[in-house]
Design a protein around this motif. Structure first.
Motif, PDB file in Angstrom:
ATOM      1  N   GLN A  18     -35.484  33.548  48.075  1.00 18.44           N
ATOM      2  CA  GLN A  18     -35.891  34.876  47.623  1.00 18.44           C
ATOM      3  C   GLN A  18     -35.234  35.154  46.264  1.00 18.44           C
ATOM      4  OE1 GLN A  18     -36.215  37.705  51.261  1.00 18.44           O
ATOM      5  NE2 GLN A  18     -34.566  36.274  51.765  1.00 18.44           N
ATOM      6  N   THR A 208     -29.754  33.622  51.047  1.00 17.25           N
ATOM      7  CA  THR A 208     -30.885  33.936  50.158  1.00 17.25           C
ATOM      8  C   THR A 208     -32.258  33.537  50.684  1.00 17.25           C
ATOM      9  OG1 THR A 208     -30.392  31.843  49.054  1.00 17.25           O
ATOM     10  CG2 THR A 208     -29.567  33.841  47.998  1.00 17.25           C
ATOM     11  N   ASN A 210     -35.595  33.156  53.448  1.00 15.81           N
ATOM     12  CA  ASN A 210     -36.299  33.908  54.489  1.00 15.81           C
ATOM     13  C   ASN A 210     -36.750  32.965  55.604  1.00 15.81           C
ATOM     14  OD1 ASN A 210     -38.399  32.528  53.315  1.00 15.81           O
ATOM     15  ND2 ASN A 210     -39.512  34.345  52.601  1.00 15.81           N
TER      16      ASN A 210
END
Length: 249
Positions: A18, A208, A210
């Motif tokens: 992300q 960081t 997902n």
């Protein structure tokens, strides 16, 4: 004066990464002015050169010194030849030539042991020669020193997680060397406990990515660890979308 260690894990440059979190994370890590930053593996999603170059740029923006080791996602998955015979070649080319790493700084001796090999996935491995080298590094460390071990794969599953990690018996060996803290990642879930063998186990979630591995709790976080004369404090910083910060929880 206490020591401050920032612990990040499972960055996963590639599709799960992300990008919006990167500047926020870097800004907050730098604000801690840590004595040491630890990145416990899975820098990339699929061990591609472009992903390693992104990871390298990220590492160069961290406060120095830092300790980094590979994770199982830093091994190619689909190219069987590379996976078996050149499993960490791109990591060595783009990140650093050695996959194990020892850092001595500010009264800390930290030994990072690569647990990812060509055939590893959930279950990691640490070899006898790696253990011998780690024992030598701790024996040669200046005294007094705070001793910690870093691996990518975990030793104890958090509640509700069922992934094969590293042999738990190794923790007794670490304790015999005077190791007080063991930092891991891999499960994408933050978990902290004091093991009966002695060391504090701090398992960092993904900072960081997902990629949640069917976890019920889906939150990005990292750890800020303070080592004092009588205590080790592990503070979890979870990303709060409303405030756009990693907030203490």
């Amino acid at each position: 004066m206490g020591l401050t260690i920032v612990h990040l894990s499972d960055i996963h440059y590639g599709p799960p990464f992300q990008e919006a979190l990167e500047p926020i994370l870097l800004r907050q890590v730098q604000a801690e002015s840590p004595n040491l930053v630890v990145v416990s593996g899975d820098l990339t999603q699929r061990a591609k050169s472009a992903q390693f170059l992104q990871a390298r740029a990220f590492l160069e923006r961290l406060p120095n010194p830092y300790l980094v080791i590979p994770g199982n996602h830093d091994v190619p998955l689909y190219n069987v030849f590379d996976r078996l015979f050149r499993s960490l070649e791109r990591y060595k080319r783009h990140i650093r030539p050695q996959v194990d790493m020892t850092v001595q700084v500010d009264g800390i001796t930290a030994v990072g042991l690569n647990s990812a090999f060509g055939w590893t996935n959930d279950a990691g491995r640490i070899t006898a020669s790696q253990l011998a080298s780690a024992e030598e590094a701790f024996a040669a460390a200046p005294k007094p020193t705070f001793k910690l071990v870093v691996t990518h794969h975990h030793f104890v599953n958090p509640p509700g997680v069922h992934q094969r990690g590293l042999p738990e018996r190794l923790l007794e060996r670490f304790a015999a060397w005077g190791v007080e803290l063991v930092l891991t990642g891999h499960t994408h879930l933050s978990h902290i406990e004091r093991h009966p063998a002695g060391p504090v186990l701090a398992q960092a979630a993904t900072a960081t990515a997902n990629r949640w591995k069917k976890l019920a709790k889906r939150v990005n976080s990292f750890h800020v660890i303070t080592v004092g004369p009588d205590a080790i404090q592990v503070q979890v910083r979870e990303f709060d979308p409303a405030r756009q910060i990693y907030a203490p929880v």
